[in-house]
Design an enzyme around this catalytic site. Structure first.
Site, PDB file in Angstrom:
ATOM      1  N   ASP A   1     -10.053   4.626   5.251  1.00  9.47           N
ATOM      2  CA  ASP A   1     -11.142   5.119   4.415  1.00  9.47           C
ATOM      3  C   ASP A   1     -11.114   4.549   3.000  1.00  9.47           C
ATOM      4  O   ASP A   1     -10.101   4.026   2.543  1.00  9.47           O
ATOM      5  CB  ASP A   1     -11.051   6.646   4.299  1.00  9.47           C
ATOM      6  CG  ASP A   1      -9.936   7.083   3.353  1.00  9.47           C
ATOM      7  OD1 ASP A   1      -8.808   6.573   3.505  1.00  9.47           O
ATOM      8  OD2 ASP A   1     -10.193   7.902   2.463  1.00  9.47           O
TER       9      ASP A   1
ATOM     10  N   GLY B   1      -5.138   7.932   8.657  1.00  8.04           N
ATOM     11  CA  GLY B   1      -5.677   6.615   8.989  1.00  8.04           C
ATOM     12  C   GLY B   1      -5.401   6.082  10.375  1.00  8.04           C
ATOM     13  O   GLY B   1      -6.163   5.283  10.894  1.00  8.04           O
TER      14      GLY B   1
ATOM     15  N   ASP C   1       1.438  -1.374   3.399  1.00 13.92           N
ATOM     16  CA  ASP C   1       1.043  -2.088   2.186  1.00 13.92           C
ATOM     17  C   ASP C   1       2.316  -2.420   1.398  1.00 13.92           C
ATOM     18  O   ASP C   1       2.969  -3.418   1.655  1.00 13.92           O
ATOM     19  CB  ASP C   1       0.073  -1.172   1.426  1.00 13.92           C
ATOM     20  CG  ASP C   1      -0.483  -1.764   0.151  1.00 13.92           C
ATOM     21  OD1 ASP C   1      -0.395  -2.975  -0.024  1.00 13.92           O
ATOM     22  OD2 ASP C   1      -1.014  -0.999  -0.675  1.00 13.92           O
TER      23      ASP C   1
ATOM     24  N   LYS D   1       0.207  -5.971   4.989  1.00  9.50           N
ATOM     25  CA  LYS D   1      -0.077  -6.853   3.845  1.00  9.50           C
ATOM     26  C   LYS D   1       1.252  -7.418   3.350  1.00  9.50           C
ATOM     27  O   LYS D   1       1.885  -6.825   2.468  1.00  9.50           O
ATOM     28  CB  LYS D   1      -0.734  -6.057   2.720  1.00  9.50           C
ATOM     29  CG  LYS D   1      -2.145  -5.561   3.015  1.00  9.50           C
ATOM     30  CD  LYS D   1      -2.650  -4.787   1.820  1.00  9.50           C
ATOM     31  CE  LYS D   1      -4.067  -4.316   1.997  1.00  9.50           C
ATOM     32  NZ  LYS D   1      -4.464  -3.356   0.934  1.00  9.50           N
TER      33      LYS D   1
ATOM     34  N   GLY E   1       4.970  -0.592   1.616  1.00  8.81           N
ATOM     35  CA  GLY E   1       6.063  -0.142   2.473  1.00  8.81           C
ATOM     36  C   GLY E   1       6.697   1.149   1.979  1.00  8.81           C
ATOM     37  O   GLY E   1       7.575   1.713   2.625  1.00  8.81           O
ATOM     38  N   LYS E   2       6.209   1.630   0.834  1.00 12.85           N
ATOM     39  CA  LYS E   2       6.827   2.800   0.199  1.00 12.85           C
ATOM     40  C   LYS E   2       6.778   4.058   1.081  1.00 12.85           C
ATOM     41  O   LYS E   2       7.761   4.797   1.186  1.00 12.85           O
ATOM     42  CB  LYS E   2       6.130   3.077  -1.137  1.00 12.85           C
ATOM     43  CG  LYS E   2       6.793   4.189  -1.916  1.00 12.85           C
ATOM     44  CD  LYS E   2       6.228   4.312  -3.310  1.00 12.85           C
ATOM     45  CE  LYS E   2       7.041   5.336  -4.085  1.00 12.85           C
ATOM     46  NZ  LYS E   2       6.702   5.386  -5.495  1.00 12.85           N
ATOM     47  N   THR E   3       5.627   4.281   1.685  1.00  9.68           N
ATOM     48  CA  THR E   3       5.459   5.495   2.492  1.00  9.68           C
ATOM     49  C   THR E   3       6.502   5.565   3.606  1.00  9.68           C
ATOM     50  O   THR E   3       7.217   6.565   3.745  1.00  9.68           O
ATOM     51  CB  THR E   3       4.049   5.517   3.126  1.00  9.68           C
ATOM     52  OG1 THR E   3       3.101   5.289   2.094  1.00  9.68           O
ATOM     53  CG2 THR E   3       3.765   6.831   3.810  1.00  9.68           C
ATOM     54  N   LEU E   4       6.586   4.500   4.380  1.00  4.49           N
ATOM     55  CA  LEU E   4       7.526   4.534   5.510  1.00  4.49           C
ATOM     56  C   LEU E   4       8.968   4.448   5.042  1.00  4.49           C
ATOM     57  O   LEU E   4       9.862   5.054   5.631  1.00  4.49           O
ATOM     58  CB  LEU E   4       7.218   3.403   6.495  1.00  4.49           C
ATOM     59  CG  LEU E   4       6.000   3.630   7.372  1.00  4.49           C
ATOM     60  CD1 LEU E   4       5.877   2.517   8.391  1.00  4.49           C
ATOM     61  CD2 LEU E   4       6.058   4.978   8.067  1.00  4.49           C
TER      62      LEU E   4
ATOM     63  N   ARG F   1     -14.178   5.680   7.707  1.00  3.75           N
ATOM     64  CA  ARG F   1     -13.228   5.763   8.831  1.00  3.75           C
ATOM     65  C   ARG F   1     -13.889   5.505  10.176  1.00  3.75           C
ATOM     66  O   ARG F   1     -13.249   5.087  11.128  1.00  3.75           O
ATOM     67  CB  ARG F   1     -12.577   7.154   8.889  1.00  3.75           C
ATOM     68  CG  ARG F   1     -11.685   7.487   7.710  1.00  3.75           C
ATOM     69  CD  ARG F   1     -10.861   8.727   8.034  1.00  3.75           C
ATOM     70  NE  ARG F   1     -10.274   9.316   6.847  1.00  3.75           N
ATOM     71  CZ  ARG F   1      -9.145   8.914   6.281  1.00  3.75           C
ATOM     72  NH1 ARG F   1      -8.475   7.891   6.781  1.00  3.75           N
ATOM     73  NH2 ARG F   1      -8.670   9.518   5.203  1.00  3.75           N
TER      74      ARG F   1
HETATM   75  P1  5GP Z   1       2.345   1.855   1.410  1.00  4.59           P
HETATM   76  O1  5GP Z   1       3.165   3.081   1.252  1.00  4.59           O
HETATM   77  O2  5GP Z   1       2.852   0.908   2.498  1.00  4.59           O
HETATM   78  O3  5GP Z   1       2.137   1.133   0.110  1.00  4.59           O
HETATM   79  O4  5GP Z   1       0.875   2.298   1.794  1.00  4.59           O
HETATM   80  C1  5GP Z   1       0.571   2.858   2.993  1.00  4.59           C
HETATM   81  C2  5GP Z   1      -0.692   3.688   2.916  1.00  4.59           C
HETATM   82  O5  5GP Z   1      -1.560   3.305   1.834  1.00  4.59           O
HETATM   83  C3  5GP Z   1      -1.506   3.491   4.174  1.00  4.59           C
HETATM   84  O6  5GP Z   1      -1.094   4.365   5.203  1.00  4.59           O
HETATM   85  C4  5GP Z   1      -2.906   3.756   3.678  1.00  4.59           C
HETATM   86  O7  5GP Z   1      -3.173   5.129   3.698  1.00  4.59           O
HETATM   87  C5  5GP Z   1      -2.904   3.295   2.240  1.00  4.59           C
HETATM   88  N1  5GP Z   1      -3.446   1.916   2.111  1.00  4.59           N
HETATM   89  C6  5GP Z   1      -2.772   0.811   1.752  1.00  4.59           C
HETATM   90  N2  5GP Z   1      -3.573  -0.270   1.730  1.00  4.59           N
HETATM   91  C7  5GP Z   1      -4.800   0.175   2.101  1.00  4.59           C
HETATM   92  C8  5GP Z   1      -6.077  -0.487   2.285  1.00  4.59           C
HETATM   93  O8  5GP Z   1      -6.275  -1.701   2.111  1.00  4.59           O
HETATM   94  N3  5GP Z   1      -7.113   0.316   2.671  1.00  4.59           N
HETATM   95  C9  5GP Z   1      -6.967   1.655   2.888  1.00  4.59           C
HETATM   96  N4  5GP Z   1      -8.061   2.307   3.263  1.00  4.59           N
HETATM   97  N5  5GP Z   1      -5.791   2.298   2.719  1.00  4.59           N
HETATM   98  C10 5GP Z   1      -4.729   1.564   2.342  1.00  4.59           C
END
Ligand code: 5GP
Length: 177
Positions: free
Chosen positions: A162, A48, A106, A134, A108-111, A168
């Site tokens: 996406d 992304g 979103d 968010k 924050g889990k990924t990071l 994208r």
């Molecule tokens: P987290 O781990 O912070 O919950 O999510 C991060 C990842 O979730 C982002 O890098 C993205 O790939 C995906 N993501 C979260 N929210 C959205 C959104 O509103 N739209 C899209 N397209 N991807 C999202």
């Protein structure tokens, strides 16, 4: 007006390309100031962030390096939680000033899962630049150093983001209706 359909969902324009361009420029200016005299390494998280990373990078006037990595999550064999693995981090980040470039934070889990792996390699500093955040969705608190736009907890696409592979290439950021 400004409505599009991607797969089964309707989206409307939420952030114009002009507003994105302006904000990306402002973030680059802040980074230029903060990292003057340093040579930071930008680690952009695929897929992304490719567009944000490219636009941000072209506005940098400091010396800087850029690499892209992919994070993959899978179910651990025994653990119930998800494990985040890195694909493609070949750079040695020991002693470096690292800036992570994300499209959106979103929950924050990924990071949150990935940062300890980077910190383990003892960079000199580690900051996060994310185009979108968010705040309402936060489940894993993170310090976000550069934020493009704080947005409500609604699904967005465009400018690299996406919906099931599509969207994208959109120049604007669209929000689900
Ligand atoms: P987290 O781990 O912070 O919950 O999510 C991060 C990842 O979730 C982002 O890098 C993205 O790939 C995906 N993501 C979260 N929210 C959205 C959104 O509103 N739209 C899209 N397209 N991807 C999202």
């Amino acid at each position: 007006m400004g409505l599009i359909k991607v797969h089964d969902k309707e989206f409307e324009i939420y952030i114009t390309s002009k507003a994105i361009e302006q904000r990306v420029k402002e973030i680059a200016e802040a980074i230029n100031k903060d990292y003057l005299g340093k040579k930071p390494l930008f680690i952009a998280i695929l897929n992304g962030s490719f567009m944000f990373a490219a636009d941000l990078f072209r506005h940098l006037t400091i010396e800087a390096e850029l690499c892209f990595i992919k994070l993959a999550s899978y179910k651990g064999m025994k653990s119930s939680g998800k494990v985040v693995t890195t694909i493609g981090l070949e750079e040695d980040i020991f002693g470096k000033d690292v800036v992570i470039v994300e499209d959106i934070v979103d929950t924050g889990k990924t990071l949150h899962g990935f940062l300890p792996k980077l910190l383990h390699q003892q960079p000199n500093s580690l900051k996060i630049a994310t185009l979108l955040h968010k705040p309402e969705a936060t489940a894993y608190p993170l310090q976000l150093d550069y934020i493009g736009f704080a947005i409500p907890d609604k699904f967005v696409i465009g400018y690299g983001l996406d919906y099931d592979g599509q969207g994208r290439n959109l120049k604007e950021i669209y929000q689900v209706k």
